[in-house]
Design a protein around this motif. Structure first.
Motif, PDB file in Angstrom:
ATOM      1  N   LEU A 190       0.704  -0.791  -0.066  1.00 34.83           N
ATOM      2  CA  LEU A 190      -0.483   0.279  -0.138  1.00 34.83           C
ATOM      3  C   LEU A 190       0.867   1.154  -0.110  1.00 34.83           C
ATOM      4  O   LEU A 190       0.519   2.000  -0.982  1.00 34.83           O
ATOM      5  N   LYS A 191       1.851   1.685   0.799  1.00 36.23           N
ATOM      6  CA  LYS A 191       2.677   2.289   0.718  1.00 36.23           C
ATOM      7  C   LYS A 191       3.229   2.587  -0.639  1.00 36.23           C
ATOM      8  O   LYS A 191       3.580   3.793  -1.199  1.00 36.23           O
ATOM      9  N   SER A 199      -2.614   2.186   9.890  1.00 29.30           N
ATOM     10  CA  SER A 199      -2.341   0.660  10.692  1.00 29.30           C
ATOM     11  C   SER A 199      -2.551   1.476  12.071  1.00 29.30           C
ATOM     12  O   SER A 199      -3.373   1.897  12.640  1.00 29.30           O
ATOM     13  N   GLY A 200      -2.328  -0.179  13.365  1.00 27.47           N
ATOM     14  CA  GLY A 200      -2.895   0.141  14.414  1.00 27.47           C
ATOM     15  C   GLY A 200      -2.860  -1.320  15.980  1.00 27.47           C
ATOM     16  O   GLY A 200      -2.447  -2.096  15.368  1.00 27.47           O
ATOM     17  N   ASN A 201      -3.175  -1.241  17.162  1.00 27.49           N
ATOM     18  CA  ASN A 201      -3.360  -1.962  17.811  1.00 27.49           C
ATOM     19  C   ASN A 201      -4.115  -2.011  18.778  1.00 27.49           C
ATOM     20  O   ASN A 201      -4.953  -1.111  19.088  1.00 27.49           O
ATOM     21  N   MET A 202      -4.463  -3.375  19.183  1.00 25.09           N
ATOM     22  CA  MET A 202      -5.653  -2.914  20.134  1.00 25.09           C
ATOM     23  C   MET A 202      -4.132  -3.353  21.918  1.00 25.09           C
ATOM     24  O   MET A 202      -3.619  -3.985  21.957  1.00 25.09           O
ATOM     25  N   VAL A 203      -4.725  -2.606  23.020  1.00 23.59           N
ATOM     26  CA  VAL A 203      -4.152  -2.569  24.127  1.00 23.59           C
ATOM     27  C   VAL A 203      -5.338  -3.660  25.349  1.00 23.59           C
ATOM     28  O   VAL A 203      -6.369  -3.464  25.599  1.00 23.59           O
ATOM     29  N   GLY A 204      -3.949  -4.645  25.322  1.00 23.91           N
ATOM     30  CA  GLY A 204      -4.689  -5.481  26.507  1.00 23.91           C
ATOM     31  C   GLY A 204      -5.511  -6.694  25.742  1.00 23.91           C
ATOM     32  O   GLY A 204      -5.896  -7.478  26.749  1.00 23.91           O
ATOM     33  N   LEU A 205      -4.576  -6.840  25.239  1.00 25.28           N
ATOM     34  CA  LEU A 205      -5.012  -8.336  24.403  1.00 25.28           C
ATOM     35  C   LEU A 205      -4.431  -9.579  25.159  1.00 25.28           C
ATOM     36  O   LEU A 205      -3.122  -9.412  25.816  1.00 25.28           O
ATOM     37  N   LEU A 223       8.032   0.967  10.371  1.00 25.36           N
ATOM     38  CA  LEU A 223       6.255   1.201   9.062  1.00 25.36           C
ATOM     39  C   LEU A 223       5.708   2.697   7.953  1.00 25.36           C
ATOM     40  O   LEU A 223       5.598   3.124   6.824  1.00 25.36           O
ATOM     41  N   ASP A 224       6.842   3.245   8.672  1.00 27.26           N
ATOM     42  CA  ASP A 224       6.386   4.565   8.119  1.00 27.26           C
ATOM     43  C   ASP A 224       4.441   5.463   8.088  1.00 27.26           C
ATOM     44  O   ASP A 224       4.460   5.744   7.594  1.00 27.26           O
ATOM     45  N   VAL A 225       4.217   4.133   9.012  1.00 21.26           N
ATOM     46  CA  VAL A 225       1.935   5.032   9.315  1.00 21.26           C
ATOM     47  C   VAL A 225       2.259   6.056   9.028  1.00 21.26           C
ATOM     48  O   VAL A 225       2.775   6.900  10.009  1.00 21.26           O
ATOM     49  N   ASP A 226       0.646   6.386   8.864  1.00 21.92           N
ATOM     50  CA  ASP A 226       0.961   7.780   8.395  1.00 21.92           C
ATOM     51  C   ASP A 226      -0.327   8.716   9.308  1.00 21.92           C
ATOM     52  O   ASP A 226      -1.253   9.668   9.695  1.00 21.92           O
ATOM     53  N   MET A 227      -1.346   7.044   9.753  1.00 21.22           N
ATOM     54  CA  MET A 227      -2.085   7.119  10.956  1.00 21.22           C
ATOM     55  C   MET A 227      -1.648   6.078  11.374  1.00 21.22           C
ATOM     56  O   MET A 227      -1.793   5.196  11.177  1.00 21.22           O
ATOM     57  N   ALA A 228      -2.658   5.532  13.228  1.00 21.71           N
ATOM     58  CA  ALA A 228      -3.152   5.088  13.746  1.00 21.71           C
ATOM     59  C   ALA A 228      -3.667   4.416  14.336  1.00 21.71           C
ATOM     60  O   ALA A 228      -3.840   6.101  15.532  1.00 21.71           O
ATOM     61  N   GLY A 229      -4.477   3.911  14.939  1.00 27.81           N
ATOM     62  CA  GLY A 229      -5.656   3.608  15.582  1.00 27.81           C
ATOM     63  C   GLY A 229      -5.027   2.970  16.820  1.00 27.81           C
ATOM     64  O   GLY A 229      -4.997   1.633  16.981  1.00 27.81           O
ATOM     65  N   ILE A 230      -5.336   3.233  18.341  1.00 30.93           N
ATOM     66  CA  ILE A 230      -4.790   2.759  19.523  1.00 30.93           C
ATOM     67  C   ILE A 230      -6.157   2.716  20.509  1.00 30.93           C
ATOM     68  O   ILE A 230      -6.307   3.763  20.583  1.00 30.93           O
ATOM     69  N   GLY A 231      -6.482   1.138  20.610  1.00 28.76           N
ATOM     70  CA  GLY A 231      -7.353   1.552  20.913  1.00 28.76           C
ATOM     71  C   GLY A 231      -7.221   0.239  21.787  1.00 28.76           C
ATOM     72  O   GLY A 231      -6.556  -0.875  21.960  1.00 28.76           O
ATOM     73  N   PRO A 232      -8.703   0.237  23.405  1.00 31.33           N
ATOM     74  CA  PRO A 232      -8.900  -0.970  24.152  1.00 31.33           C
ATOM     75  C   PRO A 232      -9.101  -2.146  23.610  1.00 31.33           C
ATOM     76  O   PRO A 232     -10.066  -2.267  22.614  1.00 31.33           O
ATOM     77  N   PHE A 233      -8.640  -3.484  23.636  1.00 30.84           N
ATOM     78  CA  PHE A 233      -9.477  -4.506  23.558  1.00 30.84           C
ATOM     79  C   PHE A 233     -10.777  -4.462  24.218  1.00 30.84           C
ATOM     80  O   PHE A 233     -10.771  -4.539  25.337  1.00 30.84           O
ATOM     81  N   ILE A 234     -11.675  -5.609  23.860  1.00 38.90           N
ATOM     82  CA  ILE A 234     -12.530  -5.482  24.273  1.00 38.90           C
ATOM     83  C   ILE A 234     -13.652  -6.624  24.043  1.00 38.90           C
ATOM     84  O   ILE A 234     -13.699  -6.573  22.372  1.00 38.90           O
ATOM     85  N   PRO A 235     -13.724  -7.665  25.169  1.00 41.02           N
ATOM     86  CA  PRO A 235     -14.232  -8.810  24.475  1.00 41.02           C
ATOM     87  C   PRO A 235     -15.815  -9.079  23.893  1.00 41.02           C
ATOM     88  O   PRO A 235     -16.372  -8.019  25.150  1.00 41.02           O
ATOM     89  N   VAL A 266       2.283  11.854  13.060  1.00 43.66           N
ATOM     90  CA  VAL A 266       1.080  10.627  12.368  1.00 43.66           C
ATOM     91  C   VAL A 266      -0.012  11.124  13.458  1.00 43.66           C
ATOM     92  O   VAL A 266       0.593  11.640  13.378  1.00 43.66           O
ATOM     93  N   ASN A 267      -1.013  11.020  12.328  1.00 41.37           N
ATOM     94  CA  ASN A 267      -2.631  10.902  12.894  1.00 41.37           C
ATOM     95  C   ASN A 267      -3.028  10.129  13.437  1.00 41.37           C
ATOM     96  O   ASN A 267      -2.908   8.987  13.548  1.00 41.37           O
TER      97      ASN A 267
END
Length: 347
Positions: A190-191, A199-205, A223-235, A266-267
């Motif tokens: 994609l790059k 990209s992004g990750n889940m916190v608390g997996l 990876l030189d991402v332009d945006m990263a979504g960082i959110g909690p893991f919700i079961p 980065v956004n």
């Protein structure tokens, strides 16, 4: 405060490259240290990104998915989901309405649904670009290089493909019959094609360690991402991970803040998942480095059925009502909603 924390924070304040150990120390910040971490992240956000908050409307156009991800309520094995697909006309109409309301970016997101062929997706992208001029972010999972190329040629500007975790063993457990190497390869494709990548990750997996979180951030930086979504893991109760504890507000905010320090231009969105686990979580994220909000503009009748995790915030708000809430929130912070496309400007 811990001397190692003070030293790492000073490196960040001076704009020096933070190494693995620095990141680990910052993520381990205690209550008093967190205040300093969050304050610096907010200052870095202001210095590099300004006070504008970018609004990106998400259209969740299909909740069908061929995958069996252990954390996701849309997994193919979950027969309790009421499945839906939006037609091309409804998707384009929703994008047109978003433009009239003042949105300048839409995110077309779905499960990995083969029903939407590359021809169909390319046609939808072209129509949205021609009829609105909106920036278009695609989020439809792992596809071939040729498919990504067709989307780019049709006018797609960005692509969101979260890594979720940098641990290849944990990744394989969470996403059966997939491997992290393929995910990373897709992001590199994609790059190469000129997309701005998210990209992004889940916190608390379950199975995640502090060291895993450090590697998550390092991988995003590499990876030189332009945006990263960082959110909690919700079961989700209808997944194999039901019953596990979820990610916490504080740990998610710490990961977000450190991400801002190591990737200053980065956004970063204030995620809906944070708002879901804590009323006001979105506001806190905007004070810890975030500069994007991604409200749900899917037709209200379908939103509750896009149940990646339960009790998602904002499933009943009409787009106009949602925008009013966002403008109020942003104003309370002394910031303003952006009227631009919100492209990443590398510094």
């Amino acid at each position: 405060m811990d001397k190692r924390f003070i030293k790492a924070l000073e490196k960040a304040r001076r704009g020096r490259l933070l190494q693995y150990d620095d990141i680990l120390v910052l993520l381990s910040a205690g209550p008093q240290e967190q205040v300093e971490l969050f304050t610096l992240a907010d200052r870095v956000r202001r210095r590099y990104m300004g006070d504008e908050v970018h609004i990106r409307g998400i259209i969740e156009f299909s909740n069908y998915c061929v995958r069996q991800c252990c954390y996701c309520g849309l997994r193919a094995a979950n027969t309790g989901v009421k499945r839906y697909r939006l037609s091309e006309e409804v998707i384009v109409h929703t994008a047109q309405k978003a433009y009239r309301l003042g949105y300048r970016t839409v995110v077309l997101q779905s499960g990995e649904d083969p029903y939407y062929s590359i021809e169909r997706l390319a046609r939808i992208i072209r129509r949205i670009k021609m009829e609105t001029g909106l920036a278009v972010t695609m989020s439809v999972g792992e596809r071939s290089f040729a498919d990504y190329q067709r989307m780019r040629e049709a006018g797609a500007d960005r692509y969101l493909l979260k890594q979720e975790t940098s641990d290849p063993v944990l990744f394989a457990k969470l996403r059966p019959q997939t491997i992290l190497e393929d995910r990373v390869r897709c992001l590199k494709w994609l790059k190469e094609l000129g997309f701005q990548i998210g990209s992004g990750n889940m916190v608390g997996l379950p199975g995640q360690t502090m060291e895993t979180l450090v590697r998550d951030l390092v991988l995003m930086r590499e990876l030189d991402v332009d945006m990263a979504g960082i959110g909690p893991f919700i079961p989700h109760p209808k997944t194999p991970l039901a019953g596990n504890p979820g990610g916490t507000l504080v740990m998610t905010l710490k990961v977000l803040a450190v991400a801002r320090l190591i990737m200053p231009d980065v956004n970063f969105p204030a995620t809906t998942a944070l708002e879901t686990i804590h009323s006001g979580g979105r506001k806190l994220a905007l004070q810890c480095g975030a500069n994007v909000i991604m409200p749900n503009i899917t037709p209200v009748a379908c939103r509750a059925h896009y149940s990646i995790y339960p009790n998602k915030a904002g499933t009943k708000e009409e787009p106009e009502e949602c925008l009013c809430s966002i403008n109020k929130l942003v104003g309370e912070l002394g910031r303003k909603v952006s009227t631009g496309l919100g492209d990443r400007i590398k510094i």
